[in-house]
Design an enzyme around this catalytic site. Structure first.
Site: not given
Length: 193
Positions: A90, A119-120
């Site tokens: 996140r 990923c993010h």
């Protein structure tokens, strides 16, 4: 092989495996890694989150560990490093709101230095404007951001990595063997047994 100096950009709720495994693996092969977070200094920690793939429509999230930073964010200059690593989780969601973080990403890219994002982590690359005309893998939910930033989203198996130029990207932590091998290739690191 000459040891390389690598900057790792992290923040609270960075994905646990995506920060811990690369950090330790890069140290293991002899590289120096500075893990930094805006607003924090060496010795402070960030919280991690463990993301898993358990058959739900998206990943699940569980509390992870405390990850200790080993350098001060305010002392970081891209010119002092050979490469950049951006874990997911996140943290990239809000780190991309920090202009100094975005400037660092741009500086690494303009200099043609190796950049690894998983990923993010692609959210930082997109927000920094470094994906125009480029190919990038990422967690599938980040595909719209890659495309909106002018990039081509590369949809690959979760265990695979993609390399284009100075950029090594992957969908998530199950790709660590392929992604870290690709990053080491960009760094010119060879391992002999």
């Amino acid at each position: 092989m000459a040891a390389k100096k690598i900057l790792m950009l992290v923040g609270d709720y960075v994905e646990d495996y995506e920060v811990m495994v690369p950090f330790q693996a890069l140290l293991m092969v002899g590289h120096q890694v500075h893990a930094v977070c805006p607003g924090k200094t060496s010795g402070q920690t960030v919280r991690t989150a463990i993301h898993d793939f358990e058959g739900d429509q998206t990943y699940s999230e569980k509390p992870g560990h405390l990850f200790a930073l080993n350098f001060d964010f305010d002392k970081v200059k891209a010119s002092d490093y050979d490469a950049l690593l951006v874990p997911g989780g996140r943290a990239p969601e809000y780190l991309r709101l920090n202009e100094k973080v975005l400037e660092l990403v741009r500086d690494f890219d303009k200099a043609g230095k190796p950049i690894a994002a998983v990923c993010h982590g692609a959210q930082l690359l997109a927000a920094a404007g470094t994906l125009e005309g480029r190919e990038c893998s990422a967690y599938p939910a980040c595909a719209p951001e890659v495309r909106l930033a002018g990039g081509t989203y590369i949809d690959i198996d979760v265990t695979k990595a993609h390399v284009q130029g100075n950029l090594a990207t992957a969908p998530a932590w199950p790709a660590h063997p392929a992604w870290l091998a690709a990053f080491l290739g960009l760094l010119g690191t060879t391992i002999t047994l």
